[in-house]
Design a protein around this motif. Structure first.
Motif, short mmCIF file in Angstrom:
data_model
loop_
_atom_site.label_atom_id
_atom_site.label_comp_id
_atom_site.label_asym_id
_atom_site.label_seq_id
_atom_site.Cartn_x
_atom_site.Cartn_y
_atom_site.Cartn_z
N UNK A 48 62.42 2.94 -30.60
CA UNK A 48 61.09 3.35 -31.07
C UNK A 48 60.69 2.59 -32.33
N UNK A 49 61.64 2.38 -33.21
CA UNK A 49 61.36 1.63 -34.44
C UNK A 49 60.97 0.19 -34.11
N UNK A 50 61.68 -0.40 -33.15
CA UNK A 50 61.41 -1.80 -32.78
C UNK A 50 60.01 -1.97 -32.22
N UNK A 51 59.50 -0.93 -31.56
CA UNK A 51 58.20 -1.03 -30.89
C UNK A 51 57.02 -0.76 -31.81
N UNK A 52 57.28 -0.32 -33.03
CA UNK A 52 56.17 0.00 -33.92
C UNK A 52 55.25 -1.20 -34.14
N UNK A 53 55.84 -2.38 -34.26
CA UNK A 53 55.05 -3.57 -34.55
C UNK A 53 54.14 -3.94 -33.37
N UNK B 140 52.53 -1.73 -31.43
CA UNK B 140 51.55 -0.69 -31.14
C UNK B 140 50.09 -1.14 -31.24
N UNK B 141 49.70 -1.92 -32.25
CA UNK B 141 48.28 -2.29 -32.33
C UNK B 141 47.81 -3.23 -31.22
N UNK B 142 48.74 -3.86 -30.53
CA UNK B 142 48.39 -4.91 -29.57
C UNK B 142 48.78 -4.59 -28.13
N UNK B 143 49.43 -3.45 -27.91
CA UNK B 143 50.11 -3.23 -26.64
C UNK B 143 49.18 -3.06 -25.44
N UNK B 144 47.91 -2.77 -25.68
CA UNK B 144 46.96 -2.67 -24.57
C UNK B 144 46.17 -3.96 -24.37
N UNK C 145 54.05 -3.40 -21.05
CA UNK C 145 55.49 -3.12 -21.07
C UNK C 145 55.95 -2.45 -22.37
N UNK C 146 55.36 -2.74 -23.53
CA UNK C 146 55.76 -1.97 -24.71
C UNK C 146 55.53 -0.47 -24.54
N UNK C 147 54.44 -0.11 -23.88
CA UNK C 147 54.14 1.30 -23.63
C UNK C 147 55.19 1.91 -22.71
N UNK C 148 55.52 1.19 -21.65
CA UNK C 148 56.48 1.71 -20.68
C UNK C 148 57.86 1.91 -21.31
N UNK D 74 54.98 -10.14 -31.35
CA UNK D 74 54.38 -8.80 -31.44
C UNK D 74 54.32 -8.05 -30.11
N UNK D 75 54.85 -8.65 -29.06
CA UNK D 75 54.88 -7.97 -27.76
C UNK D 75 56.23 -8.15 -27.09
#
Length: 281
Positions: free
Chosen positions: A166-171, A173-177, A191-194, A145-146
């Protein structure tokens, strides 16, 4: 507590207290269970301000110190982090050299992720390595998930496919912080945000890109001295330029160039930033 020095160092970085950072490094110097961690943190701080030559040497010392302490996986992770730093800064050859060192040493998913992401930032075709990470850790939450979403997104960007990224990173999003690793070394946070910000830049969606890089700058306590904390200023400048907001773009570039005012002059991304900034004048 073996993590106390790292905690106090990180708090001092957050507060811009360089004297306290130096005190913590000195206090734990020569102590086998802590020295390598403090050296690694110092390496990241050096890189954050563009002192890449010093960062390389400190990373080498951190890796060697960890190896002497019998912490081979940590040693390998430090090499992977050093490789990723080179990739982010545009030094493909150096990144390749450091990934080779990391590969020589045993390690878990953190090391593997750093190696593959570093290679992805050099443009190297590392899809097979990403697949291996997936197969090796199918039930590891952080990997699934990250790490993997970030790798897949960066690889998609290397193939000029920002929407796939962008599609790959959707999963993620809930955990990226959240904090992916359960130890006192501050990586690889956000790094998902970046990479999502990079994807929006590639898609010429400046407003969305700016929001992602602002998210990094707005969470200094999470990102701390990671290189993307400094690079987010530059990327924000690029995002504002896409929106046609020259004033905000110049201000963001200035923030980056101020952070890197004493940086090693031969870093590729610094040369790019200066050239882009000159065109805004």
């Amino acid at each position: 507590d073996s993590g106390l020095g790292a905690i106090l160092y990180s708090l001092a970085f957050y507060r811009n207290d360089t004297a306290e950072m130096s005190r913590q490094v000195a206090a734990w110097s020569g102590k086998p269970d802590q020295e390598y961690l403090m050296l690694a943190l110092e390496a990241d701080t050096a890189a954050y301000f563009g002192h890449l030559g010093r960062a390389r040497e400190l990373s080498r010392q951190a890796s060697s110190s960890a190896k002497r302490a019998g912490e081979n996986e940590i040693s390998a992770t430090y090499e992977a982090v050093a490789a990723l730093r080179e990739g982010l800064f545009g030094n493909a050859n150096r990144a390749g050299q450091r990934t080779a060192l990391a590969k020589e040493r045993s390690g878990g998913p953190d090391k593997y992720y750093g190696v593959v992401l570093a290679l992805a930032y050099t443009g190297d075709e590392s899809q097979g390595l990403a697949d291996n990470l997936n197969e090796s850790f199918p039930e590891n939450t952080v990997v699934q998930f990250n790490y993997l979403p970030t790798l897949r997104a960066k690889l998609a960007l290397n193939h000029a496919n920002p929407q796939q990224a962008l599609d790959a990173l959707e999963v993620a999003a809930p955990y990226e912080l959240g904090l992916p690793t359960l130890w006192f070394y501050n990586w690889p946070n956000s790094y998902p945000v970046y990479v999502r910000g990079e994807a929006y830049l590639a898609a010429l969606r400046g407003s969305e890109a700016a929001a992602e890089f602002q998210k990094i700058l707005g969470h200094r306590g999470i990102v701390l001295n990671e290189p993307i904390g400094a690079l987010a200023h530059l990327q924000l400048g690029r995002a504002y330029a896409l929106q046609g907001d020259a004033a905000k773009s110049r201000a963001a570039y200035q923030d980056f160039l101020t952070l890197w005012k004493d940086a090693d002059p031969d870093i590729p991304i610094l040369k790019q930033a200066k050239a882009e900034y000159a065109k805004l004048q």
